[in-house]
Design an enzyme around this catalytic site. Sequence first.
Site, short mmCIF file in Angstrom:
data_model
loop_
_atom_site.label_atom_id
_atom_site.label_comp_id
_atom_site.label_asym_id
_atom_site.label_seq_id
_atom_site.Cartn_x
_atom_site.Cartn_y
_atom_site.Cartn_z
N GLY A 14 7.13 -2.65 3.67
CA GLY A 14 6.57 -1.32 3.86
C GLY A 14 6.05 -1.13 5.27
O GLY A 14 4.93 -0.65 5.47
N SER A 141 -7.29 -2.76 -1.62
CA SER A 141 -7.92 -1.50 -1.25
C SER A 141 -9.34 -1.50 -1.77
O SER A 141 -9.63 -2.09 -2.82
CB SER A 141 -7.15 -0.32 -1.86
OG SER A 141 -7.88 0.89 -1.72
N TYR A 154 -4.11 4.37 -9.31
CA TYR A 154 -3.99 3.60 -8.07
C TYR A 154 -5.05 2.51 -8.01
O TYR A 154 -4.76 1.36 -7.67
CB TYR A 154 -4.13 4.54 -6.87
CG TYR A 154 -4.08 3.84 -5.53
CD1 TYR A 154 -2.86 3.59 -4.90
CD2 TYR A 154 -5.25 3.45 -4.87
CE1 TYR A 154 -2.81 2.97 -3.66
CE2 TYR A 154 -5.21 2.82 -3.64
CZ TYR A 154 -3.99 2.58 -3.04
OH TYR A 154 -3.94 1.95 -1.82
#
Length: 254
Positions: A14, A141, A154
């Site tokens: 990515g 995250s 998420y």
Amino acid sequence: MSRKLDGKIALVTGATSGIGLAAAKRFAAEGAAVYLTGRRQSELEAAVTAIRDAGGTATGVQADSSNLADLDRLYARIESEAGRLDVLYANAGGGGMLPLGAITEEQYEDTFNRNVKGVLFTVQKALPLLGRGASVILAGSTAGSMGTAAFSVYSASKAAVRNFARSWILDLKDRGIRVNTLSPGPIRTPGLVGLAGPDAAQQEGLVDYLAAQVPLGRVGDPDEIAKAAVFLASDDSSFVNGVELFADGGMAQV
């Protein structure tokens, strides 16, 4: 003067924009030969060109990290060309915002395919190429350890990633492979501002709101996360294993 990643073979998934691209650039600047993946060929070619124009060594391989056939093709190429992998940054992922009551099966499957399935098989399929002393970095995250409205799918996927690192260091303890999670706070990337939609004013409003939640009073820059990734990739972190390194301006710490 020697660079921190001289002679190392690195893979960043990515890596066509945002944190992934910044990390690939930093890895190359520190001496690594870097493989980059992305789903869009034109953006992948632009990323490779940018690194090469700066004097780095980069190879782009179009791949979707949640597609196991793509991963097989990726690793077959790395094995053929480089023979090993010293650094793996499983950065590919993403997700959108929907509140409980509006969550769809499509959103759930897309988010978990990208952030959980993709990370799992990106690492598992790399194992034959990873030797003693290799470093694996997982993209976490702050959302994985904080409550965030309309972001539960998420957030749950990133909590799963955090536990991957904790569990995999036990699975790999006899191989000398380190696995750590790098968890950014709000970083000005296309993915972050895109959560607010296409309107520029709404995007800046989101950035300003997030900056107000950060003790440092601002959102981060992708290169600030890339510098932390270099630390985890290099021998500077040789006794760092299984941690979650927050690069968040203090957001998740208060």
